[in-house]
Motif scaffolding. Structure first.
Motif, mmCIF file in Angstrom:
data_model
loop_
_atom_site.group_PDB
_atom_site.id
_atom_site.type_symbol
_atom_site.label_atom_id
_atom_site.label_comp_id
_atom_site.label_asym_id
_atom_site.label_seq_id
_atom_site.Cartn_x
_atom_site.Cartn_y
_atom_site.Cartn_z
ATOM 1 N N ALA A 142 1.011 5.842 -0.393
ATOM 2 C CA ALA A 142 0.278 7.096 -0.192
ATOM 3 C C ALA A 142 0.079 7.814 -1.522
ATOM 4 O O ALA A 142 0.360 8.995 -1.661
ATOM 5 N N ALA A 159 0.850 -1.190 0.000
ATOM 6 C CA ALA A 159 0.000 0.000 0.000
ATOM 7 C C ALA A 159 0.885 1.240 0.000
ATOM 8 O O ALA A 159 1.923 1.273 0.665
ATOM 9 N N LYS A 209 -5.377 5.107 -3.191
ATOM 10 C CA LYS A 209 -4.404 5.377 -2.126
ATOM 11 C C LYS A 209 -4.639 4.392 -0.984
ATOM 12 O O LYS A 209 -5.770 4.113 -0.605
ATOM 13 N N GLY A 210 -3.535 3.852 -0.463
ATOM 14 C CA GLY A 210 -3.620 2.981 0.704
ATOM 15 C C GLY A 210 -3.972 1.533 0.406
ATOM 16 O O GLY A 210 -4.064 0.730 1.327
ATOM 17 N N GLU A 211 -4.150 1.182 -0.863
ATOM 18 C CA GLU A 211 -4.478 -0.205 -1.228
ATOM 19 C C GLU A 211 -3.235 -0.899 -1.776
ATOM 20 O O GLU A 211 -2.519 -0.334 -2.589
#
Length: 115
Positions: free
Chosen positions: A59, A57, A93-95
């Motif tokens: 940013a 993941a 984002k974040g995955e």
């Protein structure tokens, strides 16, 4: 700076991610926003040989279009999907993302950092 690019031109490519089987992928930077590199919007062509490429993941958000080849793709805990030429994929984002490249693969990607 050129404003015309061909996704099949491999000049200027650099090493990128390594697959679990040791296959090497390459990136050819097309465009990068000026300023802080960590916060820059980037456009690149990614070229990979068959193998599994896990991505943690991050940013940022990535959107890519498959130009050549096939892969199985999973975003986060989602289901595995077969992707190929013309497929557009968005990695929020974040995955985390996971690509199991089946045939020589090429994508055009845009990454956009998200605060």
């Amino acid at each position: 700076m050129s404003i015309y690019w061909n996704v099949k031109d491999d000049t200027g490519r650099t090493e990128a991610a390594v697959a679990e089987n040791g296959a090497q992928s390459y990136r050819r930077m097309i465009w990068e926003d000026q300023g802080d590199s960590a916060a820059a919007v980037k456009a690149a062509v990614w070229i990979a040989e068959p193998g599994i490429y896990p991505y943690p993941a991050r940013a940022l958000e990535e959107t890519f279009v498959v130009i050549e080849g096939e892969a199985d793709c999973r975003i986060g805990d989602g289901e595995k999907r077969r992707i190929g030429p013309g497929t557009i994929v968005v990695v929020p984002k974040g995955e985390a993302a996971w690509l199991d490249v089946i045939t020589p693969f090429r994508k055009f990607a845009m990454v956009v950092p998200k605060p």
